[in-house]
Write an enzyme that holds these catalytic residues in place. Structure first.
Site, PDB file in Angstrom:
ATOM      1  N   LEU A  38       0.530   8.108  12.303  1.00 52.38           N
ATOM      2  CA  LEU A  38       1.582   9.191  11.734  1.00 52.38           C
ATOM      3  C   LEU A  38       1.941   8.555  10.302  1.00 52.38           C
ATOM      4  CD1 LEU A  38       3.179   9.945  15.041  1.00 52.38           C
ATOM      5  CD2 LEU A  38       1.370  11.277  14.004  1.00 52.38           C
ATOM      6  N   GLY A  39       2.704   9.719   9.700  1.00 52.22           N
ATOM      7  CA  GLY A  39       3.322   9.364   8.482  1.00 52.22           C
ATOM      8  C   GLY A  39       2.839   9.564   7.236  1.00 52.22           C
ATOM      9  N   GLY A  40       1.482  10.416   7.250  1.00 43.47           N
ATOM     10  CA  GLY A  40       0.841  10.890   5.929  1.00 43.47           C
ATOM     11  C   GLY A  40       0.747   9.872   4.892  1.00 43.47           C
ATOM     12  N   ALA A 177       0.443   7.418 -17.533  1.00 48.40           N
ATOM     13  CA  ALA A 177       1.696   6.925 -17.697  1.00 48.40           C
ATOM     14  C   ALA A 177       2.739   7.712 -16.912  1.00 48.40           C
ATOM     15  CB  ALA A 177       2.294   6.522 -19.115  1.00 48.40           C
ATOM     16  N   HIS A 441      34.506  -4.342  -6.618  1.00 55.34           N
ATOM     17  CA  HIS A 441      34.057  -5.277  -7.895  1.00 55.34           C
ATOM     18  C   HIS A 441      33.931  -6.517  -7.250  1.00 55.34           C
ATOM     19  CE1 HIS A 441      33.999  -7.384 -11.748  1.00 55.34           C
ATOM     20  NE2 HIS A 441      34.746  -8.328 -11.069  1.00 55.34           N
TER      21      HIS A 441
HETATM   22  P1  NAI Z   1       2.224  12.372 -12.962  1.00 55.85           P
HETATM   23  O1  NAI Z   1       2.002  14.059 -13.127  1.00 55.85           O
HETATM   24  O2  NAI Z   1       3.745  11.789 -12.822  1.00 55.85           O
HETATM   25  O3  NAI Z   1       1.716  11.489 -14.146  1.00 55.85           O
HETATM   26  C1  NAI Z   1       0.313  11.913 -14.657  1.00 55.85           C
HETATM   27  C2  NAI Z   1       0.063  11.486 -16.217  1.00 55.85           C
HETATM   28  O4  NAI Z   1      -1.136  11.315 -16.444  1.00 55.85           O
HETATM   29  C3  NAI Z   1       0.672  12.251 -17.078  1.00 55.85           C
HETATM   30  O5  NAI Z   1       1.592  11.589 -18.128  1.00 55.85           O
HETATM   31  C4  NAI Z   1      -0.105  12.880 -18.016  1.00 55.85           C
HETATM   32  O6  NAI Z   1      -0.125  13.264 -19.307  1.00 55.85           O
HETATM   33  C5  NAI Z   1      -1.463  11.802 -17.831  1.00 55.85           C
HETATM   34  N1  NAI Z   1      -2.806  12.298 -18.056  1.00 55.85           N
HETATM   35  C6  NAI Z   1      -3.610  13.461 -17.485  1.00 55.85           C
HETATM   36  N2  NAI Z   1      -4.520  13.588 -18.023  1.00 55.85           N
HETATM   37  C7  NAI Z   1      -4.997  12.426 -18.712  1.00 55.85           C
HETATM   38  C8  NAI Z   1      -6.113  11.947 -19.340  1.00 55.85           C
HETATM   39  N3  NAI Z   1      -7.339  12.656 -19.427  1.00 55.85           N
HETATM   40  N4  NAI Z   1      -5.730  10.873 -20.127  1.00 55.85           N
HETATM   41  C9  NAI Z   1      -4.587  10.226 -20.223  1.00 55.85           C
HETATM   42  N5  NAI Z   1      -3.588  10.536 -19.681  1.00 55.85           N
HETATM   43  C10 NAI Z   1      -3.659  11.675 -18.726  1.00 55.85           C
HETATM   44  O7  NAI Z   1       1.229  11.874 -11.829  1.00 55.85           O
HETATM   45  P2  NAI Z   1       1.051  10.686 -10.787  1.00 55.85           P
HETATM   46  O8  NAI Z   1       1.564   9.283 -11.494  1.00 55.85           O
HETATM   47  O9  NAI Z   1      -0.454  10.601 -10.506  1.00 55.85           O
HETATM   48  O10 NAI Z   1       1.980  11.064  -9.715  1.00 55.85           O
HETATM   49  C11 NAI Z   1       1.571  12.343  -8.677  1.00 55.85           C
HETATM   50  C12 NAI Z   1       2.671  12.507  -8.042  1.00 55.85           C
HETATM   51  O11 NAI Z   1       3.223  11.715  -6.854  1.00 55.85           O
HETATM   52  C13 NAI Z   1       3.877  12.757  -8.730  1.00 55.85           C
HETATM   53  O12 NAI Z   1       4.291  14.211  -8.633  1.00 55.85           O
HETATM   54  C14 NAI Z   1       4.855  11.979  -8.656  1.00 55.85           C
HETATM   55  O13 NAI Z   1       6.189  12.556  -8.551  1.00 55.85           O
HETATM   56  C15 NAI Z   1       4.515  11.531  -7.387  1.00 55.85           C
HETATM   57  N6  NAI Z   1       4.807  10.207  -6.808  1.00 55.85           N
HETATM   58  C16 NAI Z   1       6.150   9.819  -6.779  1.00 55.85           C
HETATM   59  C17 NAI Z   1       6.357   8.547  -6.531  1.00 55.85           C
HETATM   60  C18 NAI Z   1       7.924   8.242  -6.529  1.00 55.85           C
HETATM   61  O14 NAI Z   1       8.862   8.995  -6.099  1.00 55.85           O
HETATM   62  N7  NAI Z   1       8.367   6.860  -6.776  1.00 55.85           N
HETATM   63  C19 NAI Z   1       5.668   7.321  -6.391  1.00 55.85           C
HETATM   64  C20 NAI Z   1       4.141   7.949  -6.620  1.00 55.85           C
HETATM   65  C21 NAI Z   1       3.838   9.343  -6.741  1.00 55.85           C
END
Ligand code: NAI
Length: 462
Positions: A38-40, A177, A441
């Site tokens: 579980l947990g996805g 990034a 503090h």
């Molecule tokens: P993201 O949407 O955050 O970033 C993807 C990046 O790839 C963008 O900056 C985009 O401009 C770039 N990109 C797209 N196509 C490209 C190309 N052909 N060449 C170069 N750069 C390109 O996606 P990410 O990091 O994969 O995350 C996916 C989802 O997972 C997000 O919604 C994120 O919020 C979520 N997530 C959240 C975490 C957290 O809250 N700590 C941890 C991991 C994921």
């Protein structure tokens, strides 16, 4: 055939939280989950394992860079990769077993297998048909593919493969990034990998406050991550044990290639709805392929609902959890609600980056009069003692009313610090309310208070 009040499809943070709350509210509940545990994504191949790896490698960084300064002398630890992966797996196992325990405790049935919805009120798993008054789809998301880039999860990997590489690669190209690219890129950089991030846009972490974006990039560069900005990756191919990445710079259309031992594709995620039978049922989708829902998570098909990454909004575990709770309350005849204006976002690098509410750029676009209260962690005694003086807290408040509109933190424990601002915003607090609240503090939290003070008559320690 078994009959339920609610069948939830998917046991990630959205689905399992929804199930627990449904059961607590007296609904006969089952969850269909095809994964062995579980947990996805979050618990198995996402948030939790990546945090274990971030923790382990941060400890390594501390040992290598700060121990001697603190008078802790000795040989720097070496990396036992197999053991690190075992630690990561143990972390996953204790968490997934914890959810299994909670299911038993709350008398939730786990229907093992992959679900199809043949008709409203029916869920088919293998040869078994189950009936339910309500069906909640919480099937999550999967890595989006990038044309020309063939993921094999060995050399060219998504976040899943990046968490179980055979060995620590010497070189790695990270495509994108965003949150995933920077978190996992940091992990490998600390392990000694030469990491190059190729990003299409001119700034990292799209959508984040621009000042934080700049500071964050500078800090990551100081840690040794390399960035190629404004570059679109066109292809990545594997030859032997190496990959070749081809990219095109947006400014002059020039093309270049780069070889690496591993390539992480982190260019976003897409809703995972394979095999559910949504098209045959006529479930409406948005242009981006998400399931279309109304304010109460109802799809256009009676008594079928959807929550989490499969619907609109940020793909965050905690957003899915909140929707899961609200969904359960709505199904139990109560008033479920999620405040989408106060959903924090956290990047678990070191330092952490956290935000809630509006960015300065959004406020400018809205033509809103606002003020900025900013405080550097260099003025925070605790942060300085812990080698964490780099970074700041920035609070944005309405110029006329002083109401907090957003906050952006880059610095130690930012992901925890953000929550007092979330609570303040939930209560419609003014920056002065935070500023007048006594903070212990020496804590990192004092930096939040100082930023709130800076919205008024000024911070003390800056
Ligand atoms: P993201 O949407 O955050 O970033 C993807 C990046 O790839 C963008 O900056 C985009 O401009 C770039 N990109 C797209 N196509 C490209 C190309 N052909 N060449 C170069 N750069 C390109 O996606 P990410 O990091 O994969 O995350 C996916 C989802 O997972 C997000 O919604 C994120 O919020 C979520 N997530 C959240 C975490 C957290 O809250 N700590 C941890 C991991 C994921």
């Amino acid at each position: 055939m078994s009959t339920y009040d609610v069948i939830i499809i998917g046991a990630g943070p959205g689905g399992y939280v929804c199930a627990i709350r449904c059961a607590q509210l007296g609904l006969k509940t089952a969850v269909v989950e095809g994964r062995a545990t579980l947990g996805g994504t979050c618990l198995n191949v996402g948030c939790i394992p990546s945090k274990a790896m971030l923790h382990a490698t941060h400890m390594l960084h501390e040992a290598e860079h700060n121990f001697a300064t603190m008078g802790l002398k000795g040989k720097s630890p070496s990396v036992d990769w197999k053991q690190m992966l075992t630690y990561k797996q143990d972390t996953i196992d204790t968490n997934t077993k914890g959810i299994e325990f909670l299911f038993k405790k709350n008398k939730i049935d786990w229907i093992k297998g992959w679900a199809t919805i043949p008709a409203a009120g029916q869920v088919k798993v293998g040869e078994d048909l189950h009936e339910a008054k309500h069906i909640v789809i919480a099937s999550g998301s999967e890595s989006a593919s990038l044309p020309g880039v063939e993921v094999d999860e060995k050399v060219i990997v998504t976040s899943t493969g990046a968490l179980e590489l055979g060995s620590v690669p010497k070189t790695m190209v990270v495509i994108g990034a965003g949150v995933i690219g920077l978190e996992l890129g940091s992990v490998y950089k600390r392990l000694g990998t030469e990491v190059t991030v190729i990003e299409y846009l001119d700034a990292i972490t799209p959508g984040m406050d621009a000042e934080v974006q700049k500071t964050f990039k500078r800090m990551l560069e100081k840690q040794g991550l390399k960035f190629i900005m404004g570059a679109a990756v066109q292809s990545a191919t594997v030859k032997g044990k190496k990959a070749t990445v081809n990219y095109k710079l947006r400014k002059d259309d020039s093309e270049a290639t780069m070889d690496a031992d591993a390539v992480l594709v982190a260019t976003g995620r897409k809703p995972y709805v394979d095999g559910l039978g949504l098209d045959a049922l006529g479930v409406e989708r948005t242009k981006r392929g998400q399931i279309a829902t109304n304010g109460h998570y109802a799809t256009n098909i009676n008594r079928i609902y959807a929550i989490g990454d499969v619907i609109d909004g940020p793909m965050l575990a905690h957003k899915a959890e909140d929707e899961g709770m609200a969904m359960a309350e709505l199904l139990a005849g109560k008033a479920g609600h999620v405040n989408y204006g106060v959903i924090p976002g956290v990047i678990y690098t070191h330092p952490e980056v956290a935000n809630v509410g509006k960015t300065e750029e959004q406020l400018k676009e809205e033509g809103r009069a606002y003020k900025v209260g900013k405080f550097s962690f260099m003025g925070n005694a605790r942060a300085k003692a812990n080698f964490s003086g780099d970074g700041f807290v920035k609070i944005l408040a309405d110029k006329a009313t002083d109401r907090i509109l957003g906050a952006h933190i880059i610095g130690p424990m930012a992901g925890d610090l953000i929550h007092e601002i979330c609570v303040a915003m939930e209560f419609g607090a003014a920056a002065e309310d935070l500023a007048r609240t006594c903070h212990a503090h020496p804590t990192y939290s004092e930096a939040v208070r100082e930023a709130a003070l800076a919205c008024g008559d000024g911070a003390i320690h800056s």
